[in-house]
Scaffold this motif. Structure first.
Motif, PDB file in Angstrom:
ATOM      1  N   PRO A 157       2.139  20.627 -12.917  1.00  0.00           N
ATOM      2  CA  PRO A 157       2.178  20.494 -14.477  1.00  0.00           C
ATOM      3  C   PRO A 157       1.759  21.876 -15.294  1.00  0.00           C
ATOM      4  CG  PRO A 157       0.122  19.449 -13.617  1.00  0.00           C
ATOM      5  CD  PRO A 157       0.988  20.162 -12.286  1.00  0.00           C
ATOM      6  N   ARG A 158       2.286  21.949 -16.305  1.00  0.00           N
ATOM      7  CA  ARG A 158       1.832  22.895 -17.281  1.00  0.00           C
ATOM      8  C   ARG A 158       1.853  22.522 -18.636  1.00  0.00           C
ATOM      9  NH1 ARG A 158       5.021  28.926 -18.153  1.00  0.00           N
ATOM     10  NH2 ARG A 158       3.828  28.945 -15.816  1.00  0.00           N
ATOM     11  N   ILE A 159       0.610  22.649 -19.453  1.00  0.00           N
ATOM     12  CA  ILE A 159       0.659  22.170 -20.840  1.00  0.00           C
ATOM     13  C   ILE A 159       0.865  23.581 -21.577  1.00  0.00           C
ATOM     14  CG2 ILE A 159      -1.139  21.573 -22.621  1.00  0.00           C
ATOM     15  CD1 ILE A 159      -2.416  19.534 -20.600  1.00  0.00           C
ATOM     16  N   HIS A 160       1.647  23.450 -22.488  1.00  0.00           N
ATOM     17  CA  HIS A 160       1.938  24.709 -23.546  1.00  0.00           C
ATOM     18  C   HIS A 160       1.512  24.385 -24.896  1.00  0.00           C
ATOM     19  CE1 HIS A 160       5.447  27.320 -25.356  1.00  0.00           C
ATOM     20  NE2 HIS A 160       4.197  27.596 -25.690  1.00  0.00           N
ATOM     21  N   THR A 161       0.437  24.987 -25.277  1.00  0.00           N
ATOM     22  CA  THR A 161      -0.261  24.868 -26.526  1.00  0.00           C
ATOM     23  C   THR A 161       0.117  25.891 -27.358  1.00  0.00           C
ATOM     24  OG1 THR A 161      -2.143  23.959 -27.599  1.00  0.00           O
ATOM     25  CG2 THR A 161      -2.555  25.465 -26.074  1.00  0.00           C
ATOM     26  N   MET A 162       0.047  25.698 -28.792  1.00  0.00           N
ATOM     27  CA  MET A 162       0.253  26.794 -29.592  1.00  0.00           C
ATOM     28  C   MET A 162      -0.319  26.439 -31.074  1.00  0.00           C
ATOM     29  SD  MET A 162       2.733  25.294 -31.749  1.00  0.00           S
ATOM     30  CE  MET A 162       3.376  23.696 -31.990  1.00  0.00           C
ATOM     31  N   ILE A 163      -0.441  27.526 -31.822  1.00  0.00           N
ATOM     32  CA  ILE A 163      -1.053  27.437 -33.189  1.00  0.00           C
ATOM     33  C   ILE A 163      -0.283  28.765 -34.039  1.00  0.00           C
ATOM     34  CG2 ILE A 163      -3.072  28.810 -32.712  1.00  0.00           C
ATOM     35  CD1 ILE A 163      -4.444  26.768 -34.604  1.00  0.00           C
TER      36      ILE A 163
ATOM     37  N   VAL B  19      -5.349  20.500 -16.651  1.00  0.00           N
ATOM     38  CA  VAL B  19      -4.576  21.100 -15.974  1.00  0.00           C
ATOM     39  C   VAL B  19      -4.849  22.637 -15.571  1.00  0.00           C
ATOM     40  CG1 VAL B  19      -2.538  19.717 -16.306  1.00  0.00           C
ATOM     41  CG2 VAL B  19      -2.766  21.971 -17.540  1.00  0.00           C
ATOM     42  N   ASP B  20      -4.729  23.209 -14.524  1.00  0.00           N
ATOM     43  CA  ASP B  20      -4.786  24.526 -14.017  1.00  0.00           C
ATOM     44  C   ASP B  20      -3.871  25.420 -14.782  1.00  0.00           C
ATOM     45  OD1 ASP B  20      -7.016  23.956 -12.372  1.00  0.00           O
ATOM     46  OD2 ASP B  20      -5.651  23.744 -10.729  1.00  0.00           O
ATOM     47  N   ASP B  21      -2.828  25.008 -15.003  1.00  0.00           N
ATOM     48  CA  ASP B  21      -1.793  26.175 -15.673  1.00  0.00           C
ATOM     49  C   ASP B  21      -1.317  25.681 -17.120  1.00  0.00           C
ATOM     50  OD1 ASP B  21       0.310  27.818 -16.081  1.00  0.00           O
ATOM     51  OD2 ASP B  21       1.865  26.533 -14.740  1.00  0.00           O
ATOM     52  N   VAL B  22      -2.195  26.688 -17.985  1.00  0.00           N
ATOM     53  CA  VAL B  22      -2.037  26.392 -19.504  1.00  0.00           C
ATOM     54  C   VAL B  22      -1.281  27.765 -19.962  1.00  0.00           C
ATOM     55  CG1 VAL B  22      -3.334  26.200 -21.729  1.00  0.00           C
ATOM     56  CG2 VAL B  22      -4.090  25.152 -19.496  1.00  0.00           C
TER      57      VAL B  22
ATOM     58  N   ALA C  99     -10.469  31.737 -22.537  1.00  0.00           N
ATOM     59  CA  ALA C  99     -10.457  30.298 -22.640  1.00  0.00           C
ATOM     60  C   ALA C  99      -9.975  29.746 -21.315  1.00  0.00           C
ATOM     61  CB  ALA C  99     -10.217  29.546 -24.099  1.00  0.00           C
ATOM     62  N   GLY C 100      -9.024  30.285 -20.808  1.00  0.00           N
ATOM     63  CA  GLY C 100      -8.399  29.877 -19.452  1.00  0.00           C
ATOM     64  C   GLY C 100      -6.911  29.834 -19.620  1.00  0.00           C
ATOM     65  N   ALA C 101      -6.339  30.407 -20.474  1.00  0.00           N
ATOM     66  CA  ALA C 101      -4.724  30.614 -20.466  1.00  0.00           C
ATOM     67  C   ALA C 101      -4.298  31.467 -19.240  1.00  0.00           C
ATOM     68  CB  ALA C 101      -4.229  31.031 -21.587  1.00  0.00           C
ATOM     69  N   THR C 102      -3.471  30.683 -18.669  1.00  0.00           N
ATOM     70  CA  THR C 102      -2.694  31.648 -17.636  1.00  0.00           C
ATOM     71  C   THR C 102      -1.421  32.187 -17.873  1.00  0.00           C
ATOM     72  OG1 THR C 102      -1.834  29.262 -16.760  1.00  0.00           O
ATOM     73  CG2 THR C 102      -3.750  30.090 -15.666  1.00  0.00           C
TER      74      THR C 102
ATOM     75  N   ASP D 202      -2.539  15.755 -29.104  1.00  0.00           N
ATOM     76  CA  ASP D 202      -1.310  16.374 -28.592  1.00  0.00           C
ATOM     77  C   ASP D 202      -1.603  16.672 -27.069  1.00  0.00           C
ATOM     78  OD1 ASP D 202      -0.232  16.087 -31.221  1.00  0.00           O
ATOM     79  OD2 ASP D 202       0.717  17.910 -31.062  1.00  0.00           O
ATOM     80  N   ILE D 203      -2.520  17.461 -26.807  1.00  0.00           N
ATOM     81  CA  ILE D 203      -2.943  17.759 -25.518  1.00  0.00           C
ATOM     82  C   ILE D 203      -3.162  16.440 -24.644  1.00  0.00           C
ATOM     83  CG2 ILE D 203      -4.705  19.171 -24.044  1.00  0.00           C
ATOM     84  CD1 ILE D 203      -4.945  20.718 -26.563  1.00  0.00           C
ATOM     85  N   GLN D 204      -3.974  15.791 -25.012  1.00  0.00           N
ATOM     86  CA  GLN D 204      -3.960  14.229 -24.427  1.00  0.00           C
ATOM     87  C   GLN D 204      -2.859  13.547 -23.947  1.00  0.00           C
ATOM     88  OE1 GLN D 204      -6.331  12.083 -26.938  1.00  0.00           O
ATOM     89  NE2 GLN D 204      -8.475  13.014 -26.424  1.00  0.00           N
ATOM     90  N   ALA D 205      -1.954  13.472 -24.807  1.00  0.00           N
ATOM     91  CA  ALA D 205      -0.444  12.853 -24.588  1.00  0.00           C
ATOM     92  C   ALA D 205       0.188  13.653 -23.526  1.00  0.00           C
ATOM     93  CB  ALA D 205       0.402  12.833 -25.800  1.00  0.00           C
ATOM     94  N   ALA D 206       0.046  15.146 -23.596  1.00  0.00           N
ATOM     95  CA  ALA D 206       0.823  16.086 -22.721  1.00  0.00           C
ATOM     96  C   ALA D 206       0.358  15.985 -21.308  1.00  0.00           C
ATOM     97  CB  ALA D 206       0.827  17.533 -23.018  1.00  0.00           C
ATOM     98  N   ALA D 207      -1.144  15.691 -21.268  1.00  0.00           N
ATOM     99  CA  ALA D 207      -1.643  15.548 -19.704  1.00  0.00           C
ATOM    100  C   ALA D 207      -1.439  14.486 -19.334  1.00  0.00           C
ATOM    101  CB  ALA D 207      -3.367  15.636 -20.094  1.00  0.00           C
ATOM    102  N   GLU D 208      -1.230  13.241 -20.052  1.00  0.00           N
ATOM    103  CA  GLU D 208      -0.925  11.941 -19.602  1.00  0.00           C
ATOM    104  C   GLU D 208       0.545  12.073 -19.072  1.00  0.00           C
ATOM    105  OE1 GLU D 208      -0.974   7.242 -21.188  1.00  0.00           O
ATOM    106  OE2 GLU D 208      -1.802   8.870 -22.330  1.00  0.00           O
ATOM    107  N   ALA D 209       1.322  12.411 -19.930  1.00  0.00           N
ATOM    108  CA  ALA D 209       2.862  12.278 -19.383  1.00  0.00           C
ATOM    109  C   ALA D 209       2.909  13.017 -18.149  1.00  0.00           C
ATOM    110  CB  ALA D 209       3.813  12.763 -20.671  1.00  0.00           C
ATOM    111  N   LEU D 210       2.366  14.237 -17.804  1.00  0.00           N
ATOM    112  CA  LEU D 210       2.568  15.294 -16.896  1.00  0.00           C
ATOM    113  C   LEU D 210       1.652  14.947 -15.397  1.00  0.00           C
ATOM    114  CD1 LEU D 210       2.517  18.771 -18.723  1.00  0.00           C
ATOM    115  CD2 LEU D 210       4.379  17.596 -17.712  1.00  0.00           C
TER     116      LEU D 210
END
Length: 542
Positions: free
Chosen positions: A102-108, A141-144, A169-172, A88-96
């Motif tokens: 760019p920002r990747i918004h990850t969740m669990i 990306v820098d913005d997570v 871990a680096g979330a902004t 999922d993260i790879q797909a988001a990074a590629e699309a952005l």
């Protein structure tokens, strides 16, 4: 990492194109998403969550296209949702990749009920995944942004642990989702206070909130979070979204605008400060609301706050008397503040193209020559049927004639209906197929609309079930334009269509064909099974 400076305003994170699109029947194609994204940028939102790139090839294409065409320098942050899994993260990074910001918004998930029944993982495993996947997103990306799904029902001590790990871990941005709309405003305040007191590295990130509307408290909960230090809110246009929807962008923004003296103190401002508390251009709210309603096929309830048809209407004699004497007796905001035009008669059947173009520009519509020609032709047709044309009529015409065109589908050429109290309702329909064939059929039905739909079904031969048919008057009077919205179901998917006309039967026919074309496009794409897990990812609600 140094302390992150907090903004002196509220960051508006719009998730209309992700959570909003999860509303049953609100599926949008790439062109429709792009049109909304351009309008969101014009509206002034800070972050556009363009979709869930890993959900399907269509969602990936939408995120990538929006990143390319809307996400330039000086534009909003373009965000993609991603589960806390590598693909999922790879797909988001590629699309952005094309986005300037760019920002990747990850969740669990983090609540006990989600861990036990959905994830089937221990707390220790979730802590490890959160740490690893936030760091992995950070490598792209820098913005997570990180969201602990179902945070409002998560054990507080565990929630604090997860947030601390994600920040390390680096979330902004840390987003607190009330995933099932369970909180009350007081509980939301306590939740945010607890996080601020017990997460030691919280000063390194932006604190955000995402509130669902299951109990009708989404906007109230978002405002309570702002009062307790949250500086980003996730919301949608018209409050659309999973189940009962999300906090409505227009409600949050106008609450902050109308009650600015009240909220100023929470931003350490003088009470009398007139500086806006968001970057939203409020005059674009009504236009954005109409566009989203048009493209999703989701009608706005008349009594909807801010953008509903009755929001600035007064029928009570007492209220009318007060409004005539002084507007503020019964109105706390002006209709013009959200870009709502006055219902003034300015055009008729003798009006020319230049007057038509000028009035549309005054209403905020800047059309290409091709779109202007289509809208003007339709305007003349309607003006011949109506004695008076209002601004609302013009808007309905423009929305119908300039809506995103389908790549392929059936075109309605002719609608003729015969009905009466002593006559069997009979419809004669002519359509042009995607291959260019002209087909005509006539059918008898229980009523005029039923006859029309039966004839169309026989011509297009697309299996479907009509599950909703609604009519809404755009303007008042016997010659008013009416908007018809239909929803069709095929297997477990819902497809919507909407059209306006002075003849409700004609509007019903065009709305039905629009929905059928959306179903047709979906069926055309079915052989592509390249992402078999799309059904697992397409409806994530955080």
């Amino acid at each position: 990492m140094s302390i992150r400076p907090q903004p002196d305003r509220v960051i508006i994170f719009d998730t209309t194109l992700r959570d909003g699109e999860q509303s049953p029947g609100a599926t949008l194609n790439v062109e429709e998403k792009l049109a909304i994204a351009h309008q969101l940028a014009l509206l002034g939102v800070d972050v556009i969550e363009a979709g869930f790139a890993a959900a399907s090839p269509g969602d990936f294409a939408a995120v990538r296209t929006i990143a390319e065409q809307v996400g330039g320098s000086g534009s909003p942050i373009i965000c993609s949702l991603a589960r806390a899994v590598r693909q999922d993260i790879q797909a988001a990074a590629e699309a952005l990749q094309s986005a300037a910001h760019p920002r990747i918004h990850t969740m669990i998930s983090t609540s006990n009920i989600h861990l036990k029944y959905q994830l089937k993982k221990s707390r220790e495993e979730v802590l490890g995944i959160a740490q690893e996947m936030v760091a992995y997103a950070k490598s792209f990306v820098d913005d997570v942004e990180f969201s602990p799904m179902d945070a409002s029902r998560t054990d507080p001590e565990f929630l604090y642990q997860v947030l601390e790990v994600a920040i390390a871990a680096g979330a902004t941005t840390i987003n607190i989702p009330d995933t099932v709309g369970y909180c009350t405003p007081k509980e939301m305040g306590i939740l945010i206070q607890g996080i601020r007191e017990h997460v030691p590295n919280l000063d390194k990130v932006m604190l955000s909130v995402h509130t669902q509307n299951d109990l009708g408290l989404a906007t109230a909960n978002a405002l309570a979070a702002i009062e307790n230090g949250v500086r980003q809110v996730e919301c949608t246009i018209n409050g659309i979204g999973e189940r009962a929807g999300n906090a409505a962008l227009e409600e949050i923004v106008m609450a902050l605008e109308v009650r600015k003296p009240y909220f100023n103190s929470y931003f350490s401002r003088p009470i009398e400060s007139d500086t806006p508390l968001t970057n939203i251009k409020t005059q674009e709210i009504y236009k954005t609301s109409c566009l989203v309603s048009q493209l999703t096929g989701m009608l706005i309830q008349p009594n909807k706050a801010i953008v509903g048809a009755n929001a600035f209407a007064h029928e009570s004699g007492i209220h009318q008397d007060g409004i005539l004497k002084h507007r503020q007796t019964y109105e706390i905001m002006e209709a013009a503040a959200i870009g709502l035009p006055e219902n003034r008669i300015v055009l008729g059947k003798h009006s020319g193209r230049n007057a038509f173009r000028t009035r549309l520009q005054e209403l905020g519509f800047h059309l290409s020559e091709a779109d202007l020609n289509k809208a003007f032709t339709r305007f003349k047709e309607v003006a011949d049927k109506k004695k008076e044309m209002s601004d609302w009529d013009l808007e309905a015409i423009v929305r119908d004639e300039t809506q995103i065109q389908v790549e392929s589908g059936f075109q309605l050429e002719h609608v003729q209906v015969i009905c009466g109290d002593c006559t069997c309702p009979t419809a004669t329909i002519t359509v042009v197929t995607p291959g260019g064939k002209i087909l005509t059929d006539a059918t008898v039905g229980t009523g005029p609309v039923d006859a029309v739909y039966q004839a169309i079904n026989r011509l297009v031969e697309i299996p479907n079930q009509l599950i909703e048919f609604s009519v809404q008057s755009v303007t008042s009077g016997i010659d008013a334009l009416g908007t018809v919205t239909v929803r069709l179901q095929h297997q477990e998917r819902i497809f919507s269509g909407q059209a306006s006309d002075t003849d409700i039967v004609v509007a019903a026919a065009y709305a039905y064909v629009t929905a059928l074309n959306r179903l047709y496009r979906y069926l055309q794409k079915q052989p592509d099974k390249s992402k078999s897990d799309a059904s697992d990812t397409a409806a994530v609600n955080c």
